[in-house]
Design an enzyme around this catalytic site. Structure first.
Site, PDB file in Angstrom:
ATOM      1  N   GLU A 320       0.823  -1.209   0.000  1.00 36.24           N
ATOM      2  CA  GLU A 320       0.000   0.000   0.000  1.00 36.24           C
ATOM      3  C   GLU A 320       0.858   1.260   0.000  1.00 36.24           C
ATOM      4  O   GLU A 320       0.641   2.185  -0.781  1.00 36.24           O
ATOM      5  CB  GLU A 320      -0.929   0.004   1.207  1.00 36.24           C
ATOM      6  CG  GLU A 320      -1.869   1.191   1.283  1.00 36.24           C
ATOM      7  CD  GLU A 320      -2.852   1.236   0.121  1.00 36.24           C
ATOM      8  OE1 GLU A 320      -3.730   0.374   0.051  1.00 36.24           O
ATOM      9  OE2 GLU A 320      -2.728   2.129  -0.719  1.00 36.24           O
ATOM     10  N   ASP A 324       1.041   4.092  -3.069  1.00 37.72           N
ATOM     11  CA  ASP A 324       0.604   5.464  -2.843  1.00 37.72           C
ATOM     12  C   ASP A 324       1.721   6.465  -3.111  1.00 37.72           C
ATOM     13  O   ASP A 324       1.498   7.515  -3.736  1.00 37.72           O
ATOM     14  CB  ASP A 324       0.114   5.625  -1.401  1.00 37.72           C
ATOM     15  CG  ASP A 324      -1.139   4.812  -1.109  1.00 37.72           C
ATOM     16  OD1 ASP A 324      -1.776   4.339  -2.065  1.00 37.72           O
ATOM     17  OD2 ASP A 324      -1.474   4.652   0.081  1.00 37.72           O
ATOM     18  N   SER A 569      -7.622   1.893  -3.867  1.00 35.93           N
ATOM     19  CA  SER A 569      -6.379   2.389  -3.273  1.00 35.93           C
ATOM     20  C   SER A 569      -5.534   3.092  -4.322  1.00 35.93           C
ATOM     21  O   SER A 569      -4.746   3.974  -3.998  1.00 35.93           O
ATOM     22  CB  SER A 569      -5.560   1.241  -2.681  1.00 35.93           C
ATOM     23  OG  SER A 569      -5.972   0.917  -1.395  1.00 35.93           O
ATOM     24  N   ASP A 612     -17.819  11.118 -18.123  1.00 33.58           N
ATOM     25  CA  ASP A 612     -18.911  10.288 -17.625  1.00 33.58           C
ATOM     26  C   ASP A 612     -18.638   8.817 -17.947  1.00 33.58           C
ATOM     27  O   ASP A 612     -18.302   8.470 -19.081  1.00 33.58           O
ATOM     28  CB  ASP A 612     -20.226  10.730 -18.268  1.00 33.58           C
ATOM     29  CG  ASP A 612     -21.443  10.190 -17.538  1.00 33.58           C
ATOM     30  OD1 ASP A 612     -21.271   9.619 -16.444  1.00 33.58           O
ATOM     31  OD2 ASP A 612     -22.557  10.357 -18.065  1.00 33.58           O
ATOM     32  N   ILE A 613     -18.755   7.961 -16.949  1.00 28.92           N
ATOM     33  CA  ILE A 613     -18.526   6.524 -17.122  1.00 28.92           C
ATOM     34  C   ILE A 613     -19.884   5.836 -17.225  1.00 28.92           C
ATOM     35  O   ILE A 613     -20.722   5.957 -16.326  1.00 28.92           O
ATOM     36  CB  ILE A 613     -17.726   5.945 -15.938  1.00 28.92           C
ATOM     37  CG1 ILE A 613     -16.431   6.733 -15.736  1.00 28.92           C
ATOM     38  CG2 ILE A 613     -17.432   4.463 -16.182  1.00 28.92           C
ATOM     39  CD1 ILE A 613     -15.489   6.733 -16.918  1.00 28.92           C
ATOM     40  N   GLY A 631     -24.588  10.408 -16.221  1.00 30.35           N
ATOM     41  CA  GLY A 631     -24.627  11.224 -15.020  1.00 30.35           C
ATOM     42  C   GLY A 631     -24.032  10.515 -13.820  1.00 30.35           C
ATOM     43  O   GLY A 631     -23.369   9.484 -13.939  1.00 30.35           O
ATOM     44  N   ASP A 633     -23.589   8.123 -10.733  1.00 27.50           N
ATOM     45  CA  ASP A 633     -24.087   6.796 -10.379  1.00 27.50           C
ATOM     46  C   ASP A 633     -23.283   6.271  -9.200  1.00 27.50           C
ATOM     47  O   ASP A 633     -22.159   6.719  -8.951  1.00 27.50           O
ATOM     48  CB  ASP A 633     -23.996   5.839 -11.578  1.00 27.50           C
ATOM     49  CG  ASP A 633     -22.597   5.725 -12.148  1.00 27.50           C
ATOM     50  OD1 ASP A 633     -21.714   5.183 -11.462  1.00 27.50           O
ATOM     51  OD2 ASP A 633     -22.381   6.197 -13.281  1.00 27.50           O
TER      52      ASP A 633
END
Length: 654
Positions: A320, A324, A569, A612-613, A631, A633
């Site tokens: 992690e 990052d 993550s 937009d996905i 839009g 979701d």
């Protein structure tokens, strides 16, 4: 606590905590001769994988902390909107820490009433401590004394696999006339549902062929030419491997030449035992960001934080932090990144510990840290950190990214609200708080769902949202993917490889004003095929995530080799880097940081700054979950950012 979300996290602190059940009625009310006792708080959820072991010793000492009700806390949403909504005349007029303390400190009446209760019970005044701003009252008391004071009964619980123990109770009671002065008392019902950080965490890695660059393994991953010059993968392979170049192409990221490095700040939060390895950073940097070889984050050690812990070095303990920092540092280079390394190896830490470090008043607000969810320092356990608690040791960074979370069902409504309000206070001071939205779609950590009573069970069918992602004062980041066979020039879909973007509707928090229109549109125009038996479909609850970024097939340097990793993550630190770029531009123009961004990104004027996905779902709880559509979701939020468009929009605001 949670899992690191691309992996899935370390636990919260593991202070011994008894479990309680209500004591016989004859005990309740015996603590004082005043008003009758009433139940004040109940445990949020019965712990899975823990069993009731035995009663604690009556003489065991507990650090009893009584959190007092704050003033004006009901106004925090309106106050935050005033400095965060792009249409507000007060946009960008962030508060000072002193303004925050003065506005929300408890009333003197609350302090006097609670101290009087304790003295009436029999505690000597010199044993009762109050904080400097009167936010909490503390007394060291035996289990026997606390059981009589709170009309409860403690038990010790043991984890079925690790054998670790916690003390907790199921309910506790207080005099009826004191309820208005008390927010919570601990240690009581706040149960840490995960074993300590010493147990291995789950890291979501590619199933096969992921050991990019590992000796003896065939790979199509990042390679070096014979003269050792880095040769990045072609953008044509971004559906198989995400690198910095892929992200810059996907999100139209302009060349970043910061001019506000001295005043700008970006913090990345990590919980011990997660720790980066310097060799891993340099392995990644040498291939993808050569000027950073040898560069390290500015590290702030919080409550015994260990930067390079040597007790455990493996994929699960370094992944992690490596992820990052490799992407966060590279994207904002040469802007310095601050690593908020939190907790010691013995006790670990919780979200409240890092909040302590950036705001000393939080150590006292509403009772301070929770021994069952947060590390309590100095750490009395063998080998623990013996220094003082890290309260107010640094100014809040302008952006903080956190890739950890827990199931909302495992935290009490008060404890969640208390923590959420603190994020609101940081927003008032100009900080953007980002949290990963979870990696299990509509399910909780480990794929756990809820029963009809909202309790986590092995065969549950009700959706299990993530916290702090459900807090309306944070920005929750979901995950997308470059669909197999597609390129960075094609629309992305919701992440459906290895992990599923966490999203859904809170069972604790009400819907904030800034997202009412977007959520109403989704529920009206794209109604999910589920009933209230599966999710909170009232239309009046907080919905998440707020936005998204790619979370699939990230190439990282880890334990001396390259791996592919997946998860929200990945998304959170990437979005944090983009907001840091926005802040650089605003600071260079003589303006302040953007702070809480949700009211802006949901507004009409920012709509074109997001991709937009409209493909993919976030399956879980034996369903396909929600569906990404036109839009906002509950899979990918308002979409993924276009940084070239985002910067001038925020720059145009006061």
């Amino acid at each position: 606590m949670h899992l690191p979300l691309a992996f899935l996290v370390l636990g919260l602190a593991t202070t011994l905590a008894p479990s309680c059940v209500s004591a016989p009625s004859s005990t309740i009310g015996s603590s004082t001769g005043s008003a009758p006792h009433v139940v004040h708080e109940k445990r949020a959820a019965d712990p899975l994988d823990w069993f009731l072991s035995h009663k604690p010793s009556p003489a065991k000492i507990l650090p009893l902390r009584i959190g007092l009700t704050q003033q004006n806390i009901d106004k925090i949403s309106d106050l935050l909107m005033a400095v965060s909504h792009p249409d507000s005349p007060d946009y960008g007029k962030h508060w000072t820490p002193q303004q925050v303390v003065d506005t929300f400190k408890p009333k003197a009446e609350s302090v006097d009433s609670v101290v009087g209760w304790l003295r009436e019970f029999g505690f000597e005044r010199e044993k009762i401590r109050t904080s400097a701003n009167k936010g909490w009252v503390e007394v060291m008391a035996s289990v026997e004394e606390v059981e009589r004071l709170l009309g409860t009964e403690y038990h010790v619980y043991k984890h079925v696999e690790t054998g670790e123990e916690q003390i907790s109770c199921e309910t506790y009671s207080v005099p009826a006339d004191l309820r208005k002065h008390i927010d919570l008392i601990k240690p009581t019902v706040h149960f840490n549902h995960r074993p300590s950080p010493k147990t291995t965490t789950k890291f979501k890695r590619a199933a096969t062929g992921a050991n990019l660059g590992k000796p003896g393994v065939s790979t199509v991953g990042p390679k070096k030419s014979p003269d050792a010059s880095p040769v990045p993968p072609s953008l044509e392979n971004c559906d198989k491997m995400i690198t910095l170049d892929c992200l810059k192409a996907l999100y139209d990221v302009p060349d970043f030449n910061p001019v506000s490095t001295d005043t700008n700040s970006y913090g990345i939060l990590e919980f011990t035992p997660q720790a980066f390895l310097a060799g891993d950073l340099d392995l990644f940097f040498s291939n993808f960001s050569p000027s950073l070889v040898g560069v390290r984050p500015k590290t702030v050690l919080i409550d015994g934080g260990t930067v390079v812990q040597t007790t455990n070095q493996s994929f699960d303990f370094n992944g992690e932090s490596d992820l990052d920092l490799e992407y966060g540092m590279s994207l904002v280079n040469p802007q310095t990144v601050t690593l908020l390394q939190t907790g010691d190896l013995v006790e670990g830490a919780g979200f409240d510990n890092w909040l302590d470090a950036v705001d000393g008043s939080f150590c006292t607000f509403e009772g301070g840290d929770d021994p069952t969810q947060d590390g309590i320092y100095p750490d009395p356990l063998p080998g623990g950190f013996k220094g003082p608690e890290s309260c107010g040791i640094l100014a809040p960074p302008f952006v903080v990214s956190t890739s950890y979370g827990q199931d909302e069902s495992t935290i009490t409504a008060f404890s969640a609200t208390r923590q959420c309000n603190e994020y609101g206070k940081l927003g008032l001071m100009g900080t953007t708080i980002l949290y990963s939205s979870g990696d299990n779609g509509v399910a909780g950590n480990g794929g756990v769902c809820l029963n009809s009573q909202g309790q986590p069970v092995a065969d549950g069918s009700m959706f299990n949202p993530d916290f702090p992602a459900t807090c309306p004062f944070v920005t929750a980041a979901g995950a997308t993917q470059v669909n197999p066979g597609s390129t960075v020039l094609d629309p992305e879909g919701a992440c459906e490889q290895v992990i599923f973007s966490g999203g859904g509707f809170s069972n604790i928090f009400a819907i904030p004003d800034y997202q009412q229109t977007a959520v109403s549109s989704f529920l009206t125009n794209h109604p999910p095929p589920y009933t209230s038996a599966q999710f909170n479909n009232s239309g009046t609850s907080r919905a998440f995530p707020d936005l998204a970024a790619n979370g699939a097939n990230y190439v990282i340097g880890i334990d001396g080799e390259f791996e592919l990793v997946f998860g929200t993550s990945c998304s959170s630190p990437v979005v944090g880097s983009f907001i840091t770029m926005v802040n650089d531009a605003r600071l260079a123009a003589g303006k302040g940081p953007v702070g809480f961004i949700n009211p802006a990104i949901y507004s009409d004027q920012f709509q074109d700054a997001f991709n937009d996905i409209t493909m993919g779902t976030n399956q879980g709880c034996n369903t396909v979950g929600f569906t990404a559509t036109d839009g906002w979701d509950p899979v990918t939020g308002v979409g993924t950012p276009n940084v070239t468009k985002l910067i001038p929009l925020f720059l145009s605001l006061p």
